[in-house]
Design a protein around this motif. Structure first.
Motif, mmCIF file in Angstrom:
data_model
loop_
_atom_site.group_PDB
_atom_site.id
_atom_site.type_symbol
_atom_site.label_atom_id
_atom_site.label_comp_id
_atom_site.label_asym_id
_atom_site.label_seq_id
_atom_site.Cartn_x
_atom_site.Cartn_y
_atom_site.Cartn_z
ATOM 1 N N LEU A 104 -6.690 -2.413 9.552
ATOM 2 C CA LEU A 104 -6.227 -3.695 9.636
ATOM 3 C C LEU A 104 -5.779 -4.396 8.551
ATOM 4 N N ALA A 105 -5.798 -4.052 6.629
ATOM 5 C CA ALA A 105 -4.501 -4.072 6.113
ATOM 6 C C ALA A 105 -3.586 -3.752 6.613
ATOM 7 N N LEU A 106 -3.815 -2.623 6.715
ATOM 8 C CA LEU A 106 -2.260 -2.096 7.423
ATOM 9 C C LEU A 106 -1.192 -2.496 8.474
ATOM 10 N N ALA A 107 -2.453 -2.397 9.516
ATOM 11 C CA ALA A 107 -1.969 -3.139 10.434
ATOM 12 C C ALA A 107 -0.551 -4.169 10.008
ATOM 13 N N THR A 108 -1.906 -5.450 9.158
ATOM 14 C CA THR A 108 -0.939 -6.484 9.528
ATOM 15 C C THR A 108 -0.423 -7.115 8.091
ATOM 16 N N VAL A 109 -0.367 -5.524 7.745
ATOM 17 C CA VAL A 109 1.285 -5.553 6.665
ATOM 18 C C VAL A 109 2.371 -5.502 7.653
ATOM 19 N N LEU A 110 2.113 -4.488 8.379
ATOM 20 C CA LEU A 110 3.053 -3.462 8.781
ATOM 21 C C LEU A 110 3.736 -4.453 9.901
ATOM 22 N N LEU A 111 2.230 -5.756 10.577
ATOM 23 C CA LEU A 111 2.974 -6.955 10.945
ATOM 24 C C LEU A 111 3.895 -7.878 10.665
ATOM 25 N N VAL A 112 3.608 -8.648 8.803
ATOM 26 C CA VAL A 112 4.101 -8.822 8.334
ATOM 27 C C VAL A 112 5.959 -8.157 7.564
ATOM 28 N N ALA A 113 6.008 -6.617 8.277
ATOM 29 C CA ALA A 113 7.698 -5.460 7.412
ATOM 30 C C ALA A 113 7.852 -5.916 9.023
ATOM 31 N N ILE A 114 7.831 -5.786 10.112
ATOM 32 C CA ILE A 114 8.434 -5.839 10.963
ATOM 33 C C ILE A 114 9.096 -7.380 11.509
ATOM 34 N N GLY A 115 8.094 -8.112 10.969
ATOM 35 C CA GLY A 115 8.457 -9.759 11.056
ATOM 36 C C GLY A 115 9.795 -10.288 10.737
ATOM 37 N N LEU A 116 9.957 -9.424 9.232
ATOM 38 C CA LEU A 116 10.861 -9.358 8.230
ATOM 39 C C LEU A 116 12.494 -9.098 9.074
#
Length: 132
Positions: A104-116
């Motif tokens: 979950l932590a990895l997935a949320t960080v990836l969502l933020v990174a892709i959101g950038l």
């Protein structure tokens, strides 16, 4: 699907799809910001595990977990409404925390990174994130 997978694929799909929709569709909203997305999802998962420990698996515990997760996010000032579904999933499916929380932590960080990315390429009128 067989039991050999890391986690069953649909496990995180609904709440993370809703999180992605917020990040990409409404990047300026406070609930879309990284602190809320990551913090809200993780706090909701922990809330789900706490409820699971008390009530066990079932619909009543899932409903309680969803409500408590929303309250916990508001108290912690990291509201992210899709994360309430994460608490519900934890109670209904009881995934092993040692695997679920890092994923979950990895997935949320990836969502933020892709959101950038869209804000950096000029595809959004509002640059994401507005705040950290």
């Amino acid at each position: 699907m067989g039991g050999g997978g890391f986690l069953r694929p649909p496990l995180l799909t609904p709440p993370l799809a809703a999180s992605a929709a917020l990040v990409h569709g409404a990047p300026a909203l406070p609930i879309s910001q990284p602190r809320n997305l990551v913090g809200g999802q993780l706090l909701s998962a922990v809330t789900g595990y706490a409820v699971l420990a008390v009530t066990g698996r079932g619909p009543w515990g899932a409903a309680l977990a969803g409500g408590l997760a929303l309250g916990a996010m508001l108290l912690a000032r990291v509201p992210h409404s899709p994360a309430a579904a994460t608490a519900v999933i934890v109670v209904l499916q009881a995934p092993p925390a040692v695997r679920f929380l890092p994923l979950l932590a990895l997935a949320t960080v990836l969502l933020v990174a892709i959101g950038l990315l869209p804000g950096r390429t000029g595809q959004h009128a509002v640059r994401y994130p507005v705040s950290w």
